[in-house]
Design an enzyme around this catalytic site. Structure first.
Site, short mmCIF file in Angstrom:
data_model
loop_
_atom_site.label_atom_id
_atom_site.label_comp_id
_atom_site.label_asym_id
_atom_site.label_seq_id
_atom_site.Cartn_x
_atom_site.Cartn_y
_atom_site.Cartn_z
N TYR A 22 0.73 -1.28 0.03
CA TYR A 22 -0.11 -0.11 -0.06
C TYR A 22 0.80 1.26 -0.21
CZ TYR A 22 -3.84 -3.30 1.19
OH TYR A 22 -4.37 -4.28 1.26
N HIS A 99 -9.71 1.93 -5.05
CA HIS A 99 -8.73 1.01 -4.02
C HIS A 99 -7.35 1.82 -4.54
CE1 HIS A 99 -11.79 -1.51 -3.34
NE2 HIS A 99 -12.27 -1.47 -4.64
O1 CA2 Z 1 -6.38 -1.52 -2.39
C1 CA2 Z 1 -6.98 -1.13 -1.49
O2 CA2 Z 1 -7.24 0.22 -1.59
C2 CA2 Z 1 -8.03 -1.98 -0.63
O3 CA2 Z 1 -9.24 -1.42 -0.46
C3 CA2 Z 1 -7.12 -2.01 0.83
C4 CA2 Z 1 -7.94 -3.06 1.58
C5 CA2 Z 1 -8.10 -4.40 1.02
O4 CA2 Z 1 -9.01 -5.23 1.97
C6 CA2 Z 1 -8.83 -4.25 -0.35
O5 CA2 Z 1 -8.85 -5.57 -0.66
C7 CA2 Z 1 -8.03 -3.15 -1.28
C8 CA2 Z 1 -7.14 -3.13 2.96
C9 CA2 Z 1 -6.70 -1.93 3.65
C10 CA2 Z 1 -5.88 -2.39 4.68
O6 CA2 Z 1 -4.73 -1.42 4.81
C11 CA2 Z 1 -3.71 -1.69 5.56
C12 CA2 Z 1 -2.93 -0.88 5.50
C13 CA2 Z 1 -1.75 -0.92 6.52
C14 CA2 Z 1 -1.46 -2.33 7.08
C15 CA2 Z 1 -2.36 -3.18 7.21
C16 CA2 Z 1 -3.63 -2.75 6.36
#
Ligand code: CA2
Length: 144
Positions: A22, A99
């Site tokens: 991310y 996303h």
């Molecule tokens: O890619 C994206 O923006 C998502 O919406 C992010 C979600 C994921 O479940 C989707 O499939 C795609 C998860 C966000 C989690 O963000 C984190 C950030 C830092 C550490 C752990 C998780």
């Protein structure tokens, strides 16, 4: 022009973990960039994050008569939440699904979205830039 950006569960942890997936920016960084873009483009922007499904549903409901467009990164709820799908379906304003990562080159369970079908468009895989891309696309769509 009023636009709201909604962020779902765990997005408050951006920049702390999973940086390879991310990026190293925080949600606060994203908010600051979006607010700056909004100011330059005469957009009255609301920015909201919650880990709680019901809070997101309430924000969606209250956007009904308040906003001209809604951008949503529903996080993991994208793939599971009928409640968020139903709340979005009631809206008459345009919706952009967003996303950070490209959900289609990741695990199979992320390939299904309950939001895409009711969204005007989907932006994914462009990291933090996706937020500005979505704002720009929404502004142009509302103005047209
Ligand atoms: O890619 C994206 O923006 C998502 O919406 C992010 C979600 C994921 O479940 C989707 O499939 C795609 C998860 C966000 C989690 O963000 C984190 C950030 C830092 C550490 C752990 C998780």
């Amino acid at each position: 022009m009023k636009i709201i950006i909604l962020n779902g569960p765990n997005l408050n942890l951006l920049g702390e973990r999973e940086k390879s997936q991310y990026g190293s920016f925080t949600l606060k960084d994203v908010e600051t960039n979006c607010k700056q873009f909004a100011k330059q483009n005469n957009i009255d922007l609301s920015f909201f994050q919650s880990n709680i499904e019901g809070e997101l549903v309430e924000k969606i409901q209250s956007s009904r008569n308040r906003e001209n467009g809604l951008i949503i990164n529903a996080g993991g709820y994208t793939h599971t939440s009928v409640a968020i799908h139903d709340a979005l379906k009631i809206l008459k304003i345009p919706i952009i699904e967003l996303h950070i990562s490209n959900i289609y080159n990741r695990e199979e369970f992320r390939h299904k979205s309950l939001i895409s079908k009711i969204a005007r468009g989907v932006i994914c895989g462009f990291g933090e830039n996706g937020y500005i891309m979505a704002l720009s696309a929404m502004k142009k769509y509302i103005e047209k």
